[in-house]
Design a protein around this motif. Structure first.
Motif, PDB file in Angstrom:
ATOM      1  N   TRP A 283       0.813  -1.172  -0.043  1.00 34.83           N
ATOM      2  CA  TRP A 283      -0.005  -0.018   0.158  1.00 34.83           C
ATOM      3  C   TRP A 283       0.888   1.075   0.063  1.00 34.83           C
ATOM      4  O   TRP A 283       0.714   2.264  -0.707  1.00 34.83           O
ATOM      5  CB  TRP A 283      -1.027  -0.068   1.300  1.00 34.83           C
ATOM      6  CG  TRP A 283      -1.929   1.079   1.114  1.00 34.83           C
ATOM      7  CD1 TRP A 283      -2.947   1.100   0.644  1.00 34.83           C
ATOM      8  CD2 TRP A 283      -1.684   2.326   1.980  1.00 34.83           C
ATOM      9  NE1 TRP A 283      -3.918   2.525   1.022  1.00 34.83           N
ATOM     10  CE2 TRP A 283      -3.136   2.999   1.671  1.00 34.83           C
ATOM     11  CE3 TRP A 283      -0.585   2.955   2.812  1.00 34.83           C
ATOM     12  CZ2 TRP A 283      -3.076   4.417   2.487  1.00 34.83           C
ATOM     13  CZ3 TRP A 283      -0.913   4.129   3.387  1.00 34.83           C
ATOM     14  CH2 TRP A 283      -2.076   4.938   3.005  1.00 34.83           C
ATOM     15  N   ARG A 285       3.856   1.458  -1.223  1.00 34.70           N
ATOM     16  CA  ARG A 285       4.662   1.545  -2.536  1.00 34.70           C
ATOM     17  C   ARG A 285       3.622   2.177  -3.552  1.00 34.70           C
ATOM     18  O   ARG A 285       4.116   3.113  -4.145  1.00 34.70           O
ATOM     19  CB  ARG A 285       4.953   0.190  -2.992  1.00 34.70           C
ATOM     20  CG  ARG A 285       5.399   0.013  -4.320  1.00 34.70           C
ATOM     21  CD  ARG A 285       5.446  -1.293  -4.941  1.00 34.70           C
ATOM     22  NE  ARG A 285       6.115  -1.213  -6.278  1.00 34.70           N
ATOM     23  CZ  ARG A 285       5.365  -1.287  -7.317  1.00 34.70           C
ATOM     24  NH1 ARG A 285       4.132  -0.992  -7.090  1.00 34.70           N
ATOM     25  NH2 ARG A 285       5.818  -1.285  -8.565  1.00 34.70           N
ATOM     26  N   SER A 286       2.444   2.176  -3.421  1.00 34.21           N
ATOM     27  CA  SER A 286       1.453   2.583  -4.288  1.00 34.21           C
ATOM     28  C   SER A 286       1.506   4.233  -3.920  1.00 34.21           C
ATOM     29  O   SER A 286       1.147   4.963  -4.847  1.00 34.21           O
ATOM     30  CB  SER A 286       0.030   2.119  -4.091  1.00 34.21           C
ATOM     31  OG  SER A 286      -0.421   2.558  -3.105  1.00 34.21           O
ATOM     32  N   THR A 289       5.122   5.783  -5.303  1.00 33.17           N
ATOM     33  CA  THR A 289       5.272   5.574  -6.785  1.00 33.17           C
ATOM     34  C   THR A 289       4.498   6.623  -7.374  1.00 33.17           C
ATOM     35  O   THR A 289       4.698   7.044  -8.744  1.00 33.17           O
ATOM     36  CB  THR A 289       4.917   4.350  -7.446  1.00 33.17           C
ATOM     37  OG1 THR A 289       3.405   4.171  -7.153  1.00 33.17           O
ATOM     38  CG2 THR A 289       5.680   3.301  -7.130  1.00 33.17           C
ATOM     39  N   ASP A 291       1.189   7.122  -7.741  1.00 33.91           N
ATOM     40  CA  ASP A 291       0.104   6.684  -8.451  1.00 33.91           C
ATOM     41  C   ASP A 291      -1.029   6.829  -7.426  1.00 33.91           C
ATOM     42  O   ASP A 291      -2.321   6.922  -8.048  1.00 33.91           O
ATOM     43  CB  ASP A 291       0.241   5.305  -8.853  1.00 33.91           C
ATOM     44  CG  ASP A 291       1.048   4.976  -9.987  1.00 33.91           C
ATOM     45  OD1 ASP A 291       1.200   5.811 -10.790  1.00 33.91           O
ATOM     46  OD2 ASP A 291       1.764   3.813  -9.896  1.00 33.91           O
ATOM     47  N   ILE A 294      -3.704   2.760  -3.499  1.00 26.35           N
ATOM     48  CA  ILE A 294      -4.566   1.649  -3.955  1.00 26.35           C
ATOM     49  C   ILE A 294      -5.592   1.305  -2.911  1.00 26.35           C
ATOM     50  O   ILE A 294      -5.222   1.335  -1.567  1.00 26.35           O
ATOM     51  CB  ILE A 294      -3.742   0.614  -4.478  1.00 26.35           C
ATOM     52  CG1 ILE A 294      -3.023  -0.294  -3.072  1.00 26.35           C
ATOM     53  CG2 ILE A 294      -2.880   0.854  -5.397  1.00 26.35           C
ATOM     54  CD1 ILE A 294      -2.246  -1.364  -3.651  1.00 26.35           C
ATOM     55  N   HIS A 305       2.988 -10.270  -4.483  1.00 27.01           N
ATOM     56  CA  HIS A 305       3.800  -9.116  -5.116  1.00 27.01           C
ATOM     57  C   HIS A 305       5.183  -9.704  -5.480  1.00 27.01           C
ATOM     58  O   HIS A 305       5.785  -9.961  -4.297  1.00 27.01           O
ATOM     59  CB  HIS A 305       3.587  -7.814  -4.579  1.00 27.01           C
ATOM     60  CG  HIS A 305       4.551  -6.901  -5.110  1.00 27.01           C
ATOM     61  ND1 HIS A 305       4.040  -6.293  -6.239  1.00 27.01           N
ATOM     62  CD2 HIS A 305       5.707  -6.257  -4.603  1.00 27.01           C
ATOM     63  CE1 HIS A 305       4.841  -5.413  -6.521  1.00 27.01           C
ATOM     64  NE2 HIS A 305       5.881  -5.143  -5.464  1.00 27.01           N
TER      65      HIS A 305
END
Length: 372
Positions: A283, A285-286, A289, A291, A294, A305
């Motif tokens: 989570w 990481r999202s 990055t 983005d 998530i 993953h």
């Protein structure tokens, strides 16, 4: 020493869930938090994020107030660059008019910072990892590449009226305080009154993730300050130090008052808690990055993953400073955080895939903390 313990909720979506599901879980969690004895229940403000439903704090807080009886409710935090001071005062004034004396107005400056970072170089030095009296202070993470991205530029455009320029945090807080005290005058004999809003019984807080403007303004205005170990663990000590150094007594406070946040997951034993917390890195990481967060994955989705070294480095500071374990394990780590930062209050946030696990986590922690 036991200090008050409160909750910060993002109303997270989970994989396969909807925003409606997330918001209903928030209402349920708030009712449980009141029963468990938590001091405050705050909701975040996040926009254009696929995995977070808490985008409008005042609207959500009104629903929570109607579903609870006495727990203090607040924003963590209203972003002052996205609303005028009058808009903030009217929203929270309406809440106070309907549910008097229950609200904390937590204020942040993310909108101003994001605007400047698109055109100005970062000026924060890198913090190297170290352990301070048992508390991990990890290497700092820079959000500058994310804020300078074309995606952030789009978000900034959607969140502001064309050509609008947010006022600085100090000016925004000053205007908010003036409107609450009322009337607001322009020096030419004209006055304006916020209705509802003027005279509202609100506790104003400032939230910050570094030793920058937020910490200094909170201190100079003699307001309570919330430092974000759960967002920027590397800079928590500089944040609380800057606040205390800038502090001047006010009608609100005679001495500094600090709350510090942490990510926690509590279960009956350490192994179970680590399993429930296993999706957290994916989570984060999202978010990192660029983005956007998530919907929170299940442990099975997280296990599938394929992690790279770059992935691990991207999330290391957040994963390593999440407190996951049994009630005694997490309470001990929270007490270390309290002791090292000198916090007068603690604010915890928890995400798990299963709602029952999240409720249980807060229940176990409250029993351990309040009975210690």
């Amino acid at each position: 020493m036991t200090v008050p313990l409160s909750i910060l909720d993002l109303a997270p979506l989970v994989s396969g869930g909807t925003a409606g599901d997330a918001l209903r879980r928030t209402l349920d969690l708030a009712r449980h938090a009141e029963q468990f004895g938590y001091h405050r229940y705050w909701v975040a403000e996040h926009h254009l994020t696929p995995g977070v439903a808490s985008s409008q704090p005042a609207l959500l807080l009104g629903q929570i107030a109607a579903a609870t009886g006495h727990i203090r409710l607040g924003s963590g935090a209203v972003q002052t660059g996205f609303l005028t001071p009058l808009g903030v005062v009217e929203q929270f004034g309406m809440l106070d008019a309907l549910h008097p004396g229950r609200f904390d107005l937590g204020l942040g400056r993310s909108a101003q910072r994001r605007k400047s970072v698109l055109t100005e170089p970062a000026d924060e030095p890198v913090v190297e990892a170290r352990v301070v009296d048992g508390l991990l202070i990890p290497k700092s993470f820079s959000f500058t590449p994310i804020f300078r991205s074309s995606r952030s530029a789009l978000f900034f455009r959607l969140l502001h009226q064309p050509d609008a320029t947010p006022v600085d945090l100090d000016t925004a807080i000053g205007d908010i305080q003036t409107l609450l005290a009322g009337p607001y005058t322009d020096g030419e004999g004209n006055e304006a009154r916020a209705v509802p809003g003027e005279g509202a019984d609100l506790e104003i807080w400032v939230l910050g993730s570094s030793g920058g403007e937020s910490a200094r303004v909170a201190g100079a205005r003699g307001l309570p300050f919330a430092a974000n170990y759960h967002v920027s663990p590397a800079r928590v000590l500089e944040a609380v130090d800057a606040y205390r150094e800038a502090f001047r007594p006010s009608a609100v406070l005679s001495e500094p008052h600090v709350m510090v946040s942490a990510d926690v997951v509590v279960a009956d034993d350490d192994e179970t808690a680590r399993h429930l917390a296993s999706p957290y890195g994916l989570w984060v990481r999202s978010v990192r990055t660029g983005d956007g967060a998530i919907p929170y994955p299940s442990p099975a989705e997280a296990a599938a993953h394929e992690w790279t070294d770059e992935d691990r480095e991207l999330v290391a500071d957040r994963v390593e400073t999440q407190f996951a374990g049994s009630p005694s394990t997490v309470a001990e780590r929270l007490d270390t955080l309290r002791r090292v930062t000198g916090a007068d209050e603690l604010l915890v946030t928890t995400m798990t895939y299963d709602h029952a696990d999240r409720v249980r986590s807060f229940e176990l922690l409250a029993k351990e903390w309040l009975n210690s």
